[in-house]
Design an enzyme around this catalytic site. Sequence first.
Site, mmCIF file in Angstrom:
data_model
loop_
_atom_site.group_PDB
_atom_site.id
_atom_site.type_symbol
_atom_site.label_atom_id
_atom_site.label_comp_id
_atom_site.label_asym_id
_atom_site.label_seq_id
_atom_site.Cartn_x
_atom_site.Cartn_y
_atom_site.Cartn_z
ATOM 1 N N TYR A 1 0.909 -1.091 -0.044
ATOM 2 C CA TYR A 1 0.072 -0.079 0.086
ATOM 3 C C TYR A 1 0.863 1.124 -0.130
ATOM 4 O O TYR A 1 0.885 2.266 -1.055
ATOM 5 C CB TYR A 1 -0.917 -0.036 1.252
ATOM 6 N N ASP A 2 1.780 1.223 0.896
ATOM 7 C CA ASP A 2 2.696 2.243 1.146
ATOM 8 C C ASP A 2 3.341 2.818 0.027
ATOM 9 O O ASP A 2 3.369 3.930 -0.531
ATOM 10 C CB ASP A 2 3.754 2.372 2.311
ATOM 11 N N LYS B 1 1.611 3.931 -3.264
ATOM 12 C CA LYS B 1 0.697 5.227 -2.991
ATOM 13 C C LYS B 1 2.070 6.299 -3.196
ATOM 14 O O LYS B 1 1.745 7.185 -3.905
ATOM 15 C CB LYS B 1 0.168 5.409 -1.896
ATOM 16 N N PHE C 1 -14.030 -1.583 16.649
ATOM 17 C CA PHE C 1 -14.434 -1.324 18.179
ATOM 18 C C PHE C 1 -15.978 -1.171 18.094
ATOM 19 O O PHE C 1 -16.897 -1.660 18.936
ATOM 20 C CB PHE C 1 -13.868 -0.004 18.411
ATOM 21 N N GLN D 1 -0.164 3.352 21.046
ATOM 22 C CA GLN D 1 -0.050 4.054 19.651
ATOM 23 C C GLN D 1 -1.217 4.893 19.266
ATOM 24 O O GLN D 1 -2.447 4.858 19.940
ATOM 25 C CB GLN D 1 -0.132 2.803 18.527
ATOM 26 N N ARG E 1 -3.636 7.461 16.806
ATOM 27 C CA ARG E 1 -4.136 8.031 15.584
ATOM 28 C C ARG E 1 -5.117 9.345 15.831
ATOM 29 O O ARG E 1 -5.491 9.679 16.854
ATOM 30 C CB ARG E 1 -4.899 6.916 14.936
ATOM 31 N N ASP F 1 3.136 -1.604 12.416
ATOM 32 C CA ASP F 1 2.081 -0.474 12.748
ATOM 33 C C ASP F 1 2.652 0.975 13.311
ATOM 34 O O ASP F 1 3.476 0.888 14.037
ATOM 35 C CB ASP F 1 1.440 -1.348 13.946
ATOM 36 N N PRO F 2 2.600 2.188 12.691
ATOM 37 C CA PRO F 2 2.924 3.027 13.152
ATOM 38 C C PRO F 2 2.532 3.487 14.461
ATOM 39 O O PRO F 2 1.600 3.246 14.842
ATOM 40 C CB PRO F 2 2.279 4.230 11.923
HETATM 41 N N1 UDP Z 1 -6.246 -1.409 16.098
HETATM 42 C C1 UDP Z 1 -6.502 -2.189 17.244
HETATM 43 N N2 UDP Z 1 -7.516 -2.873 17.360
HETATM 44 C C2 UDP Z 1 -8.289 -3.330 16.237
HETATM 45 C C3 UDP Z 1 -7.880 -2.580 15.007
HETATM 46 C C4 UDP Z 1 -6.926 -1.789 15.092
HETATM 47 O O1 UDP Z 1 -5.865 -1.735 18.425
HETATM 48 O O2 UDP Z 1 -9.170 -4.322 16.387
HETATM 49 C C5 UDP Z 1 -5.047 -0.359 15.991
HETATM 50 C C6 UDP Z 1 -3.986 -0.848 14.906
HETATM 51 O O3 UDP Z 1 -3.099 -1.630 15.665
HETATM 52 C C7 UDP Z 1 -3.543 0.554 14.675
HETATM 53 C C8 UDP Z 1 -4.790 1.558 14.863
HETATM 54 O O4 UDP Z 1 -5.607 0.702 15.939
HETATM 55 O O5 UDP Z 1 -2.502 0.888 15.662
HETATM 56 C C9 UDP Z 1 -5.459 2.127 13.500
HETATM 57 O O6 UDP Z 1 -5.452 0.754 12.888
HETATM 58 P P1 UDP Z 1 -6.372 1.001 11.626
HETATM 59 O O7 UDP Z 1 -6.237 -0.524 10.965
HETATM 60 O O8 UDP Z 1 -7.660 1.530 11.891
HETATM 61 O O9 UDP Z 1 -5.569 1.899 10.551
HETATM 62 P P2 UDP Z 1 -4.136 2.525 10.397
HETATM 63 O O10 UDP Z 1 -4.056 3.694 10.810
HETATM 64 O O11 UDP Z 1 -3.188 1.359 11.003
HETATM 65 O O12 UDP Z 1 -3.681 2.406 8.756
#
Ligand code: UDP
Length: 308
Positions: A145-146, A149, A191, A209, A211, A271-272
């Site tokens: 993906y990265d 893009k 969630f 982490q 977001r 995972d960022p």
């Molecule tokens: N994540 C989580 N539980 C889940 C799904 C994702 O804790 O059931 C975490 C994931 O490890 C990441 C963040 O939520 O750190 C965002 O993940 P997502 O897949 O939504 O998008 P990303 O920003 O990684 O592309």
Amino acid sequence: MRILVSGGAGFVPSHLCDLLLGRGHEVVAIDNFVTGHRRNLTTLQEHPGFSFVEADVSREVPVSGRFDRIFHMASPASPIDYVELPFETLYAGSDGTRLLLERARADGARFLLASTSEVYGDPAVHPQVEGYWGNVNPIGVRSVYDEAKRYAEALTMAFARYHQVQVRIVRIFNTYGPRMRPNDGRVMPAFCSQALRGEPLTVFGDGQQTRSFCFVSDLVEGISRLMESDLATPCNVGNPHEMTMLQLAEYINRFTNNAAGIVYRPLPKDDPTRRRPDISLAKAHLGWEPQVEFEDGVARTVAYFRTL
Ligand code: UDP
């Protein structure tokens, strides 16, 4: 205007189609349903200005007539999707971008690439500004993906420099809202669906982490403003409201009165650790900033998941 939207049955692009139709444009959407969904087209198909073509834009763009604007939004976009669909993801970013740029050149259309905050990888600069070149593992699980893009951005800039195509590049940060697939693996649908089933929320790693989540109506407003602006270099569009995944889980559990709590699961590879957009450029050039409060956006998103 006559506008082409690739990936039109997807989450973000279907909202973009709604916005464009609402402004009186004619919209043709293309999708191959690899991750898009027919139910996202239901309200669009009632609109006389809308038409739909089922096709894979990495192979062909089987639509006649000239376009004024082309939005290239098609690509698997959730980590579990692009790990399951590595070639579709690479080809949507490479061949899909090339075919749509060639079409924009032939039509004299303006072209917008949906790029991503993933071009910054696991960022060493925080918050992320457009001038940051990123920290991407070129052979890791997310690289399909990265790097697709990043290649797509390079190709887009080359068409601008060498063929004088008018281009725009939006770097989309985490977005949420109605029409996300409940099982697409992203944190917000995961969630919300778990909470509505009364199950514990699966927090990956230690949940520290971060977001920053943008409601989809804000995002598509920013994308449409960027298309109509004179900004020919990449522009972040996202909401700087940053939180840890643990905070998000606790918020969703409180909001839905879910007593099942939280379970911890292993952190996916690469995972960022943190992500937050610097949106100074969008504010200055587009006069844009997010309007929807997190509490309101979550309420609308949970309401959508209840209807499924
Ligand atoms: N994540 C989580 N539980 C889940 C799904 C994702 O804790 O059931 C975490 C994931 O490890 C990441 C963040 O939520 O750190 C965002 O993940 P997502 O897949 O939504 O998008 P990303 O920003 O990684 O592309």
